[in-house]
Design an enzyme around this catalytic site. Structure first.
Site, PDB file in Angstrom:
ATOM      1  CG  HIS A   5      -5.171   0.592  -3.498  1.00 42.55           C
ATOM      2  ND1 HIS A   5      -4.365   0.332  -2.403  1.00 42.55           N
ATOM      3  CD2 HIS A   5      -6.192  -0.291  -3.424  1.00 42.55           C
ATOM      4  CE1 HIS A   5      -4.883  -0.666  -1.706  1.00 42.55           C
ATOM      5  NE2 HIS A   5      -5.989  -1.062  -2.308  1.00 42.55           N
ATOM      6  NE  ARG A  37      -2.924  -3.705  -1.167  1.00 44.75           N
ATOM      7  CZ  ARG A  37      -2.483  -4.571  -0.259  1.00 44.75           C
ATOM      8  NH1 ARG A  37      -1.188  -4.829  -0.170  1.00 44.75           N
ATOM      9  NH2 ARG A  37      -3.328  -5.186   0.552  1.00 44.75           N
ATOM     10  NE  ARG A  55      -3.542  -2.224   2.819  1.00 46.18           N
ATOM     11  CZ  ARG A  55      -3.263  -3.377   3.420  1.00 46.18           C
ATOM     12  NH1 ARG A  55      -2.048  -3.581   3.938  1.00 46.18           N
ATOM     13  NH2 ARG A  55      -4.169  -4.344   3.499  1.00 46.18           N
ATOM     14  CE  LYS A 103      -6.598  -0.803   4.635  1.00 44.28           C
ATOM     15  NZ  LYS A 103      -7.847  -1.022   3.874  1.00 44.28           N
ATOM     16  CE1 TYR A 130      -6.450  -7.616  -6.779  1.00 44.40           C
ATOM     17  CE2 TYR A 130      -6.589  -8.747  -4.672  1.00 44.40           C
ATOM     18  CZ  TYR A 130      -6.372  -7.597  -5.399  1.00 44.40           C
ATOM     19  OH  TYR A 130      -6.088  -6.422  -4.757  1.00 44.40           O
ATOM     20  CG  HIS A 137      -6.107  -9.228   1.363  1.00 40.61           C
ATOM     21  ND1 HIS A 137      -6.313  -9.624   0.058  1.00 40.61           N
ATOM     22  CD2 HIS A 137      -5.979  -7.875   1.316  1.00 40.61           C
ATOM     23  CE1 HIS A 137      -6.291  -8.564  -0.728  1.00 40.61           C
ATOM     24  NE2 HIS A 137      -6.097  -7.497   0.003  1.00 40.61           N
TER      25      HIS A 137
END
Length: 306
Positions: free
Chosen positions: A252, A255, A161, A184, A287, A278
């Site tokens: 983004h 990524r 990110r 995150k 994806y 994730h």
């Protein structure tokens, strides 16, 4: 928050504290949840014309929930945003019901509005390469050009990110073969660093006029302070205009491109999940939908029509 009773404010704060302690939620997530639940509690105060204490919250009915949902839709809250708000309210109610010992059926049985999940918008492989090449042409200063290329290479080559790339410090240079990234929700992951990314950062460091120190930001703005992500957003906006790429070609998107191109090359979904950081595999599985959509595009173009 002034419309919310002291008991509810305390309960809300205790719930937020539990989120941070037990679930590793990021501050941004906690702030969004706080706003969502506070808005819900404020609505119930106005809806019932009195402050809602904990006992009143236990009596929230299906009719109350419908009134709140209708109010949100009437305020032009989109289906996706409303689903997020409802998720926050349900999470709060699960916690509150367990703590206070009541049955939260009316809240938990409320159905979220249906919405179409947005698929990631990656660049094609040739477009991603062209972006890297064109970013370098946007500055007349060699060191700024090298800096921009280094950052964008980290986004595409390592799946970082932009906030993660810009959080690197002088202590991370020269880049090792793998980086320990705090993402995150303070979720830590190990990311391999491809040679192209190490070389791009090395070139930037050789040209950067600002002295590096272990605790300072690795990537610097023109005046020497930490690089603002807006600078990378702007340089990519200029590059995509030159290349004729859509507005979705953002930092983004690099990524997203990293993940999609790995998947297209036969990458394992679980491994890609780890590389991206994730928390849930379902997030990474988006994806596969992108990959399938591209496959169908190729099929429709190439398959002979009867």
């Amino acid at each position: 928050m002034s419309l919310i009773s002291p008991a509810c404010r305390d309960a809300l704060q205790h719930w937020l504290d539990s989120l941070g302690a037990l679930a590793g939620r990021s501050e941004n997530t906690k702030s969004a949840y706080q706003g969502d639940v506070a808005d819900f509690l404020s609505f119930m105060t106005l809806h019932h014309s009195e402050r809602q204490g904990l006992a009143a919250l236990e009596r929230i009915s299906i009719s109350d929930m419908r009134a709140w949902m209708a109010d949100q839709r009437g305020s032009d809250v989109g289906a996706r945003s409303l689903a997020r708000k409802l998720s926050a309210v349900k999470s709060f109610y699960r916690w509150l019901a367990e703590r206070e010992g009541f049955e939260p059926t009316a809240v938990l049985s409320t159905r979220a509005p249906k919405f179409t999940k947005k698929l990631p918008r990656p660049l094609a492989e040739d477009a991603a390469r062209a972006m890297l090449e064109t970013v370098e042409l946007q500055s007349t200063s060699d060191w700024v050009a090298a800096r921009d290329v280094a950052v964008v290479t980290l986004l595409y080559g390592c799946g970082l990110r932009i906030s993660e790339a810009l959080s690197l410090t002088g202590a991370d240079a020269p880049l090792p073969q793998s980086l320990r990234i705090l993402g995150k929700g303070d979720k830590e992951r190990i990311v391999p660093v491809i040679p192209a990314a190490r070389e791009a950062v090395d070139r930037y460091l050789q040209l950067c006029p600002h002295p590096q120190s272990l605790g300072a930001a690795l990537f610097r703005g023109v005046r020497g302070g930490p690089l603002n992500p807006r600078a990378i957003q702007d340089v990519m906006a200029k590059a995509r205009m030159q290349l004729g790429l859509p507005s979705t070609a953002t930092p983004h998107a690099m990524r997203h491109s990293f993940a999609t191109h790995l998947l297209s090359a036969g990458g394992d979904l679980r491994a890609i999940q780890e590389l991206l950081g994730h928390a849930s595999l379902s997030t990474t599985q988006a994806y596969t939908a992108v990959d399938t959509a591209r496959l169908m595009e190729v099929y429709n173009r190439a398959h002979p029509k009867a």
